[in-house]
Design an enzyme around this catalytic site. Structure first.
Site, PDB file in Angstrom:
ATOM      1  N   THR A 213       0.848  -1.196   0.000  1.00 27.87           N
ATOM      2  CA  THR A 213       0.000   0.000   0.000  1.00 27.87           C
ATOM      3  C   THR A 213       0.879   1.240   0.000  1.00 27.87           C
ATOM      4  O   THR A 213       2.011   1.207   0.484  1.00 27.87           O
ATOM      5  CB  THR A 213      -0.934   0.054   1.236  1.00 27.87           C
TER       6      THR A 213
ATOM      7  N   HIS B 285      -1.562   5.898   6.447  1.00 28.80           N
ATOM      8  CA  HIS B 285      -2.621   5.798   7.478  1.00 28.80           C
ATOM      9  C   HIS B 285      -3.059   4.349   7.646  1.00 28.80           C
ATOM     10  O   HIS B 285      -3.259   3.863   8.758  1.00 28.80           O
ATOM     11  CB  HIS B 285      -3.839   6.639   7.095  1.00 28.80           C
ATOM     12  N   LYS B 286      -3.216   3.666   6.513  1.00 34.83           N
ATOM     13  CA  LYS B 286      -3.619   2.253   6.590  1.00 34.83           C
ATOM     14  C   LYS B 286      -2.549   1.439   7.316  1.00 34.83           C
ATOM     15  O   LYS B 286      -2.861   0.590   8.146  1.00 34.83           O
ATOM     16  CB  LYS B 286      -3.819   1.677   5.186  1.00 34.83           C
TER      17      LYS B 286
ATOM     18  N   GLU C  39      -3.758   1.953  -9.867  1.00 42.62           N
ATOM     19  CA  GLU C  39      -4.895   1.382  -9.119  1.00 42.62           C
ATOM     20  C   GLU C  39      -5.757   0.562 -10.068  1.00 42.62           C
ATOM     21  O   GLU C  39      -6.171   1.011 -11.125  1.00 42.62           O
ATOM     22  CB  GLU C  39      -5.704   2.498  -8.437  1.00 42.62           C
TER      23      GLU C  39
ATOM     24  N   ASP D  78      -8.369  -3.090  -0.026  1.00 40.77           N
ATOM     25  CA  ASP D  78      -9.097  -2.085  -0.790  1.00 40.77           C
ATOM     26  C   ASP D  78     -10.383  -1.739  -0.054  1.00 40.77           C
ATOM     27  O   ASP D  78     -11.098  -2.628   0.417  1.00 40.77           O
ATOM     28  CB  ASP D  78      -9.429  -2.588  -2.195  1.00 40.77           C
TER      29      ASP D  78
ATOM     30  N   ASP E 194     -13.046   9.928   6.396  1.00 41.81           N
ATOM     31  CA  ASP E 194     -13.258   9.880   7.853  1.00 41.81           C
ATOM     32  C   ASP E 194     -14.014  11.099   8.400  1.00 41.81           C
ATOM     33  O   ASP E 194     -14.868  10.943   9.274  1.00 41.81           O
ATOM     34  CB  ASP E 194     -11.914   9.737   8.587  1.00 41.81           C
TER      35      ASP E 194
ATOM     36  N   HIS F 160     -14.134  -0.977   9.719  1.00 45.38           N
ATOM     37  CA  HIS F 160     -14.179  -1.980   8.659  1.00 45.38           C
ATOM     38  C   HIS F 160     -12.819  -2.665   8.507  1.00 45.38           C
ATOM     39  O   HIS F 160     -12.715  -3.867   8.359  1.00 45.38           O
ATOM     40  CB  HIS F 160     -14.590  -1.293   7.351  1.00 45.38           C
ATOM     41  N   ARG F 161     -11.741  -1.845   8.552  1.00 45.17           N
ATOM     42  CA  ARG F 161     -10.400  -2.384   8.332  1.00 45.17           C
ATOM     43  C   ARG F 161     -10.011  -3.324   9.475  1.00 45.17           C
ATOM     44  O   ARG F 161      -9.436  -4.385   9.247  1.00 45.17           O
ATOM     45  CB  ARG F 161      -9.392  -1.233   8.190  1.00 45.17           C
TER      46      ARG F 161
HETATM   47  P1  IMP Z   1      -8.506   2.730  -1.305  1.00 39.39           P
HETATM   48  O1  IMP Z   1      -8.779   2.460  -2.754  1.00 39.39           O
HETATM   49  O2  IMP Z   1      -8.707   1.526  -0.431  1.00 39.39           O
HETATM   50  O3  IMP Z   1      -7.181   3.360  -1.044  1.00 39.39           O
HETATM   51  O4  IMP Z   1      -9.564   3.776  -0.804  1.00 39.39           O
HETATM   52  C1  IMP Z   1     -10.531   4.382  -1.606  1.00 39.39           C
HETATM   53  C2  IMP Z   1     -10.859   5.756  -1.057  1.00 39.39           C
HETATM   54  O5  IMP Z   1     -11.478   5.610   0.216  1.00 39.39           O
HETATM   55  C3  IMP Z   1      -9.638   6.634  -0.860  1.00 39.39           C
HETATM   56  O6  IMP Z   1      -9.958   7.942  -1.227  1.00 39.39           O
HETATM   57  C4  IMP Z   1      -9.355   6.556   0.630  1.00 39.39           C
HETATM   58  O7  IMP Z   1      -8.819   7.761   1.120  1.00 39.39           O
HETATM   59  C5  IMP Z   1     -10.739   6.299   1.203  1.00 39.39           C
HETATM   60  N1  IMP Z   1     -10.642   5.436   2.388  1.00 39.39           N
HETATM   61  C6  IMP Z   1     -10.078   4.206   2.443  1.00 39.39           C
HETATM   62  N2  IMP Z   1     -10.150   3.737   3.696  1.00 39.39           N
HETATM   63  C7  IMP Z   1     -10.750   4.697   4.436  1.00 39.39           C
HETATM   64  C8  IMP Z   1     -11.066   4.799   5.822  1.00 39.39           C
HETATM   65  O8  IMP Z   1     -10.786   3.932   6.655  1.00 39.39           O
HETATM   66  N3  IMP Z   1     -11.678   5.937   6.185  1.00 39.39           N
HETATM   67  C9  IMP Z   1     -11.988   6.944   5.309  1.00 39.39           C
HETATM   68  N4  IMP Z   1     -11.691   6.896   4.026  1.00 39.39           N
HETATM   69  C10 IMP Z   1     -11.074   5.784   3.582  1.00 39.39           C
END
Ligand code: IMP
Length: 195
Positions: A15, A19-20, A44, A73, A152, A178-179
């Protein structure tokens, strides 16, 4: 205070999102698994579900790294918009952004939404395996909070209706996110499979 757990397993997390990595590392404080984030700078992958995207990404990541690896994802699924932006969340965040999402929901009463997280893990002795975690909540009227990332500031989880994720410290978000739910499933499976 949690005691320090000896790390006996090592995994790569593909990744570019720090933050993740922080959230997952925080969760893993209580487990013998250490992770290292690797930014593979791949394009992506698009897909119809977060599971499809995570699974395709993990194979791409394994090809580059050649070691046990996982990807994650996430999508934000807004009920009134038929699940949009869902698998297009990243694109929507980078284009219309949070302000655009709030505009789409202007004067809308039913603000129900769900975060869906898919983690895909791959190692040469198995087929790719996927774990899902969800968090349901409401889209707030305005942005609130300074923590976290992405959507968030506008997501109020049903588990704590008074706050958005961005009003929570990592510890609090991690209790209900969720994560956390998808990572917990990965960890449970992993520690059973690779004792
Ligand atoms: P990704 O493809 O998993 O990176 O995330 C898709 C979109 O959702 C991106 O704009 C991230 O910033 C947002 N996103 C992913 N995880 C979270 C979360 O835990 N909280 C808020 N936004 C998230």
């Amino acid at each position: 205070m949690s005691k320090t757990i000896k790390k006996t397993h090592f995994l790569l997390f593909a990744t570019s999102n720090l933050h993740k990595i922080k959230e997952v590392q925080h969760f893993l404080r209580d487990y013998p698994i250490e992770i290292k984030g690797v930014d593979l700078k791949g394009k992506e992958i698009q897909g119809e579900t977060v599971k499809e995207i995570a699974e395709a990404s993990v194979l791409q990541a394994y090809k580059k790294m050649g070691k046990p690896i996982f990807t994650e994802d996430t999508g934000l699924f807004i009920k009134l918009l038929g699940g949009f932006p869902g698998p297009f969340s990243s694109y929507v965040y980078n284009t219309i952004g949070i302000a655009g999402v709030l505009k789409l929901l202007e004067s809308v009463k039913d603000r129900s939404a769900e975060f869906r997280s898919a983690i895909a893990f791959y190692a040469p002795d198995i087929n790719p395996i996927c774990f899902l975690g969800t968090s349901s909540g409401k889209i707030s009227i305005k942005e609130q909070g300074i923590h976290g990332f992405g959507f968030d500031p506008i997501f109020k989880p049903d588990d704590d209706k008074n706050k958005t994720f961005a009003e929570m410290e990592i510890e609090e978000k991690n209790q209900i996110s969720h994560r956390t739910r998808s990572v917990r499933k990965l960890v449970t499976w992993y520690l059973r499979h690779y004792k």
